[in-house]
Design a protein around this motif. Structure first.
Motif, PDB file in Angstrom:
ATOM      1  N   GLU A 154     132.478 -48.533 -10.939  1.00 53.97           N
ATOM      2  CA  GLU A 154     131.414 -49.490 -10.617  1.00 53.97           C
ATOM      3  C   GLU A 154     131.925 -50.926 -10.686  1.00 53.97           C
ATOM      4  O   GLU A 154     131.320 -51.845 -10.114  1.00 53.97           O
TER       5      GLU A 154
ATOM      6  N   PRO B 186     127.766 -57.005 -14.216  1.00 53.26           N
ATOM      7  CA  PRO B 186     128.389 -55.691 -14.025  1.00 53.26           C
ATOM      8  C   PRO B 186     128.787 -54.998 -15.330  1.00 53.26           C
ATOM      9  O   PRO B 186     128.575 -53.787 -15.483  1.00 53.26           O
TER      10      PRO B 186
ATOM     11  N   VAL C 163     127.229 -51.405 -16.875  1.00 55.46           N
ATOM     12  CA  VAL C 163     128.029 -50.234 -17.223  1.00 55.46           C
ATOM     13  C   VAL C 163     127.757 -49.811 -18.664  1.00 55.46           C
ATOM     14  O   VAL C 163     127.546 -48.622 -18.951  1.00 55.46           O
TER      15      VAL C 163
END
Length: 251
Positions: A30, A148, A152
């Motif tokens: 990701e 981000p 996660v």
């Protein structure tokens, strides 16, 4: 349960012969987009040695760090837990780790890199120089990584034991299913925060985990394991680890 470490500014040179960075092979795909963006920013920075040195807060004897960054995509790689050195990482004794310890580490130990975001212990990375407070062109590392990385960590489905420095927490808070570990010195009538022994205590704490490789489901399990090791770990949203207990029990 995951144990999340900060990186170190100091890193070993070298790596496996013939190896080079493969972004697609790193854990947490990701983060592929921000990783590529970060590498592009590093490449842009490195075109001007003087400007790069200023952005990275390098002294006159550290110009070689800019050359490291210029070659980051073609230089040899080694596992992240082997790459980092210094007060936190040296006590881990990575060079003598067994295959079982490496397997456990890759499953349970993460490192938060300013260049690559979240890494598992065995992810293969090159030597580089970039810190949480480095200045990059036209943006900031916080803007690049905060969303981000937090996403996660929120999605891993496990308790995150956050051993990072506050600077790296700023690049991606771990969220509600985590406990931030603050290392203190117990002077009897009061406690105080530490710097050098903060890092060493964290390193020794993780070294003990790598040696025992316990099966931990929650903070209660971790606290019980720590007590058996002679470590004073007081759990909470912000857990307290008493440095003296770790340093003395690890002698």
């Amino acid at each position: 349960m995951l144990f999340l470490l900060p990186p170190s500014e100091t890193k070993l040179d070298g790596g496996s012969v013939g190896s080079r960075l493969d972004v697609t092979a790193l854990s947490f795909d990701e983060l592929d987009g921000p990783r590529r963006a970060s590498l592009a920013l590093l490449d842009e920075m490195s075109a001007d040695v003087a400007a790069a040195a200023a952005a990275l807060k390098l002294g006159p004897t550290q110009a070689h760090e800019v050359e490291r960054n210029r070659l980051v995509t073609v230089s040899p790689t080694m596992p992240a837990l082997s790459r980092y050195t210094g007060v936190l990482f040296d006590p881990l004794g990575v060079a003598g780790m067994s295959a079982d310890a490496w397997t456990w580490a890759h499953r349970h130990v993460l490192v938060h890199s300013a260049l690559f975001g979240l890494l598992r212990a065995g992810d293969e990375i090159p030597a580089y120089r970039l810190s949480h407070d480095s200045r990059v062109p036209r943006t900031s590392l916080k803007k690049l990584w905060r969303g981000p990385v937090s996403a996660v960590l929120a999605g891993v489905g496990e308790l995150v034991v956050d051993l990072r420095s506050e600077g790296y927490v700023g690049l991606g808070p771990a969220g509600t299913r985590s406990t931030y570990v603050r290392v203190v010195s117990d002077a009897g009538d009061r406690r105080r925060a530490l710097n050098h022994f903060n890092k060493k205590s964290k390193g020794l704490f993780v070294r003990a985990l790598l040696a025992d490789r316990p099966d931990l489901a929650d903070i209660g399990d971790l606290t019980e394991w720590a007590r058996g090791r002679g470590f004073v770990l007081e759990p909470g949203d912000e857990s307290v680890l008493v440095a003296e207990s770790v340093l003395q029990a690890s002698v």
